[in-house]
Scaffold this motif. Structure first.
Motif, PDB file in Angstrom:
ATOM      1  N   HIS A 141       5.544  -1.475  -5.892  1.00 48.63           N
ATOM      2  CA  HIS A 141       5.050  -1.417  -4.519  1.00 48.63           C
ATOM      3  C   HIS A 141       3.696  -2.118  -4.434  1.00 48.63           C
ATOM      4  O   HIS A 141       2.994  -2.244  -5.443  1.00 48.63           O
ATOM      5  CB  HIS A 141       4.964   0.027  -3.989  1.00 48.63           C
ATOM      6  N   THR A 153       1.112  -1.046  -3.075  1.00 44.72           N
ATOM      7  CA  THR A 153       0.007  -0.096  -3.200  1.00 44.72           C
ATOM      8  C   THR A 153      -0.706  -0.309  -4.545  1.00 44.72           C
ATOM      9  O   THR A 153      -1.900  -0.033  -4.680  1.00 44.72           O
ATOM     10  CB  THR A 153       0.544   1.356  -3.079  1.00 44.72           C
ATOM     11  N   ARG A 166      12.312  -3.433  -8.101  1.00 42.09           N
ATOM     12  CA  ARG A 166      12.856  -2.110  -8.461  1.00 42.09           C
ATOM     13  C   ARG A 166      14.283  -2.277  -8.907  1.00 42.09           C
ATOM     14  O   ARG A 166      15.038  -3.013  -8.277  1.00 42.09           O
ATOM     15  CB  ARG A 166      12.860  -1.169  -7.242  1.00 42.09           C
ATOM     16  N   GLN A 194       6.806  -6.505   0.368  1.00 39.92           N
ATOM     17  CA  GLN A 194       6.169  -5.424   1.136  1.00 39.92           C
ATOM     18  C   GLN A 194       4.858  -5.892   1.748  1.00 39.92           C
ATOM     19  O   GLN A 194       4.173  -6.770   1.214  1.00 39.92           O
ATOM     20  CB  GLN A 194       5.840  -4.237   0.224  1.00 39.92           C
ATOM     21  N   GLU A 254       1.273  -4.153   2.758  1.00 40.81           N
ATOM     22  CA  GLU A 254       0.452  -2.953   2.567  1.00 40.81           C
ATOM     23  C   GLU A 254      -0.805  -3.166   3.398  1.00 40.81           C
ATOM     24  O   GLU A 254      -1.319  -4.290   3.471  1.00 40.81           O
ATOM     25  CB  GLU A 254       0.093  -2.852   1.074  1.00 40.81           C
ATOM     26  N   PHE A 298       3.376  11.525  -0.030  1.00 34.91           N
ATOM     27  CA  PHE A 298       3.136  10.465  -1.016  1.00 34.91           C
ATOM     28  C   PHE A 298       2.007  10.961  -1.911  1.00 34.91           C
ATOM     29  O   PHE A 298       1.062  11.591  -1.409  1.00 34.91           O
ATOM     30  CB  PHE A 298       2.695   9.148  -0.354  1.00 34.91           C
ATOM     31  N   PHE A 341      -0.391   9.382  -3.161  1.00 36.14           N
ATOM     32  CA  PHE A 341      -1.692   8.714  -2.958  1.00 36.14           C
ATOM     33  C   PHE A 341      -2.299   8.953  -1.590  1.00 36.14           C
ATOM     34  O   PHE A 341      -3.386   8.452  -1.301  1.00 36.14           O
ATOM     35  CB  PHE A 341      -1.564   7.211  -3.245  1.00 36.14           C
ATOM     36  N   THR A 342      -1.621   9.685  -0.709  1.00 35.49           N
ATOM     37  CA  THR A 342      -2.200   9.997   0.604  1.00 35.49           C
ATOM     38  C   THR A 342      -2.019  11.474   0.933  1.00 35.49           C
ATOM     39  O   THR A 342      -1.060  12.095   0.509  1.00 35.49           O
ATOM     40  CB  THR A 342      -1.520   9.165   1.724  1.00 35.49           C
ATOM     41  N   GLY A 364       5.550   4.096   5.510  1.00 29.98           N
ATOM     42  CA  GLY A 364       4.869   5.316   5.106  1.00 29.98           C
ATOM     43  C   GLY A 364       3.381   5.069   5.251  1.00 29.98           C
ATOM     44  O   GLY A 364       2.922   3.927   5.132  1.00 29.98           O
ATOM     45  N   SER A 365       2.628   6.143   5.503  1.00 22.74           N
ATOM     46  CA  SER A 365       1.189   5.957   5.721  1.00 22.74           C
ATOM     47  C   SER A 365       0.476   7.273   5.486  1.00 22.74           C
ATOM     48  O   SER A 365       1.113   8.312   5.303  1.00 22.74           O
ATOM     49  CB  SER A 365       0.953   5.510   7.166  1.00 22.74           C
ATOM     50  N   ALA A 391      -4.011   4.170   4.830  1.00 15.53           N
ATOM     51  CA  ALA A 391      -3.221   3.067   4.269  1.00 15.53           C
ATOM     52  C   ALA A 391      -1.789   3.196   4.765  1.00 15.53           C
ATOM     53  O   ALA A 391      -1.368   4.275   5.195  1.00 15.53           O
ATOM     54  CB  ALA A 391      -3.251   3.113   2.751  1.00 15.53           C
ATOM     55  N   PHE A 392      -1.074   2.098   4.742  1.00 14.83           N
ATOM     56  CA  PHE A 392       0.367   2.152   5.042  1.00 14.83           C
ATOM     57  C   PHE A 392       1.094   1.098   4.225  1.00 14.83           C
ATOM     58  O   PHE A 392       0.476   0.154   3.718  1.00 14.83           O
ATOM     59  CB  PHE A 392       0.641   1.948   6.539  1.00 14.83           C
ATOM     60  N   GLY A 393       2.411   1.275   4.055  1.00 19.26           N
ATOM     61  CA  GLY A 393       3.213   0.303   3.301  1.00 19.26           C
ATOM     62  C   GLY A 393       4.585   0.164   3.928  1.00 19.26           C
ATOM     63  O   GLY A 393       5.210   1.167   4.297  1.00 19.26           O
TER      64      GLY A 393
HETATM   65  N1  DAH Z   1       4.022   2.506  -1.571  1.00 19.16           N
HETATM   66  C1  DAH Z   1       4.984   3.230  -0.757  1.00 19.16           C
HETATM   67  C2  DAH Z   1       6.395   2.765  -1.110  1.00 19.16           C
HETATM   68  O1  DAH Z   1       6.591   1.714  -1.643  1.00 19.16           O
HETATM   69  C3  DAH Z   1       4.733   2.989   0.703  1.00 19.16           C
HETATM   70  C4  DAH Z   1       3.444   3.599   1.192  1.00 19.16           C
HETATM   71  C5  DAH Z   1       3.420   4.892   1.657  1.00 19.16           C
HETATM   72  C6  DAH Z   1       2.262   2.876   1.141  1.00 19.16           C
HETATM   73  C7  DAH Z   1       2.250   5.475   2.120  1.00 19.16           C
HETATM   74  C8  DAH Z   1       1.067   3.454   1.597  1.00 19.16           C
HETATM   75  C9  DAH Z   1       1.093   4.761   2.082  1.00 19.16           C
HETATM   76  O2  DAH Z   1      -0.087   2.799   1.566  1.00 19.16           O
HETATM   77  O3  DAH Z   1      -0.064   5.278   2.538  1.00 19.16           O
HETATM   78  O4  DAH Z   1       7.337   3.447  -0.804  1.00 19.16           O
END
Ligand code: DAH
Length: 412
Positions: free
Chosen positions: A115, A117, A139, A153, A155, A229, A231-232, A251-252, A272-274
């Protein structure tokens, strides 16, 4: 025997070259030829790829809606340290995504990021506090029309000082009611001031709702849901109603304090979001098969030419033709150590381009002997030509042989 020979050669090497660097191979290494081939072609640099068009459109939106706010970064090197991809993002040692059945390891120390991230902290370390980042991620996964082991992706992240946040504060109660309810279900991080967290979430919500409306239409229906997640915290996922379906878009959440790089003052907070780019491009352009992004057939790319001058109006893809499928079944006995992703990877390495889908048809455990068996149906279909029975037979027989010689499966 094409497939078996190719895989075997990879397994015998003591060093591998990935994007011009040499790495020692160890017992974790599992980069296969089919994935190594994909590493060199950078779709985000191809002007007519719907993925690069989508990136330009996203950049255009953010430059217009938030002038000068976000730095736009493309990172074309997917090799990261294992610690960057997992540990520094607080992904626990037991998390299934760490398994070599699920991720591509160059060796014990380096891997292909799963990812974007994974690159967040090094960007923060370079002094950038507000950014949008795109790149390729890898993956090991099942085989069907919406999954490939490589995809892209976006981010995004934004970090604030407490002062910046307080200047943005609005009267309480301004959070969207749906968001408010989802926030209520989650604990905040222990040392976070709830007042500041609300302002971060308010900004996350406004920025990302605006972004989704720019992609899917001003009046689209959007819903936010609490999620998890590592990390958040709190974390949210956003869905949009588009073409009669709810689609999960990203996701965020509020970045965990330990995830914000040490060079940034501990009092800072951020979101953050991805988001996956193929998923979004597939629905916007109605692209039916994820393999099309990788075709070199000009009948695909030429359809997007007029979009170069009209980024905000997604072209609806018209299939140049759908060649007929050919089906073959693969049945075998296995023991309890069998991992489905191994058979998918083996199949991809024999010939990734002509296989549309691999579906579990049937499984059975003999109650007396405990012997297990599975039957997978492989759909062979090329994006570019009609396959002949004899060509498919040759590939299928390579898959059968490789399943015996490499995975020790006993064919039925
Ligand atoms: N890294 C996650 C994934 O690949 C997506 C994601 C979720 C990124 C929440 C973010 C976050 O920065 O805050 O599924």
């Amino acid at each position: 025997m094409i497939g078996a020979r190719r895989l075997y050669q990879t397994a015998c090497k003591s060093q591998v070259q990935v994007l011009g660097r040499t790495y020692e191979v160890d017992s974790m290494s599992n980069i296969s030829n089919s994935i190594a081939e994909k590493l060199n072609r950078k779709l985000l640099n191809e002007t007519l790829s719907p993925l690069s068009l989508l990136c330009r459109r996203i950049q255009g939106h953010f430059e217009q809606a938030h002038p000068g706010q976000f730095e736009f970064i493309q990172d074309d090197n997917p090799v990261v340290r294992v610690t960057q991809n997992f540990d520094e993002l607080l992904i626990p040692p037991s998390h299934p995504s760490r398994s070599p059945h699920d991720s591509y390891y160059i060796n014990r120390e380096f891997m292909l990021r799963t990812h974007m991230t994974a690159n967040e902290r090094e960007i923060m370390a370079s002094g950038v506090r507000s950014f949008l980042l795109v790149g390729d991620v890898y993956r090991r996964d099942e085989i069907d029309t919406s999954h490939l082991p490589v995809f892209h992706q976006l981010e995004g992240a934004r970090i604030f000082t407490p002062d910046e946040l307080l200047k943005m504060e609005r009267p309480l109660g301004k959070l969207n009611s749906h968001m408010e309810a989802e926030l209520g279900k989650q604990a905040l991080q222990i040392d976070h001031d709830p007042r500041l967290v609300r302002i971060v979430i308010q900004n996350l919500y406004e920025t990302l709702e605006g972004f989704m409306r720019s992609l899917f239409g001003r009046s689209s229906q959007i819903r936010w849901q609490e999620t998890y997640f590592p990390f958040t915290q709190p974390s949210f996922e956003a869905e949009v109603y588009f073409n009669d379906k709810w689609l999960e878009i990203f996701g965020s959440g509020v970045l965990q304090k330990q995830v914000i790089h040490d060079s940034i003052d501990k009092s800072n907070l951020g979101w953050a979001f991805g988001m996956g780019l193929e998923r979004v491009a597939m629905v916007l352009h109605q692209i039916p098969d994820i393999r099309l992004f990788w075709t070199t057939d000009p009948r695909f790319h030429d359809q997007f030419r007029s979009q170069l001058t009209n980024l905000d109006q997604p072209i609806i893809f018209s299939p140049f033709s759908k060649y007929p499928p050919i089906y073959r079944d693969l049945s075998f006995y296995h023991d309890s150590s069998f991992q489905p992703n191994e058979i998918f990877e083996l199949i991809r390495n024999v010939d990734a381009n002509v296989i549309e889908n691999v579906q579990l048809l049937d499984e059975y455990t003999n109650p007396k002997t405990n012997q297990m068996s599975k039957c997978y149906r492989i759909t062979y279909r090329s994006m570019e030509c009609t396959l002949t029975d004899s060509h498919v037979n040759e590939i299928h027989s390579s898959i059968r042989q490789a399943s015996q010689s490499l995975l020790n499966l006993q064919l039925r």
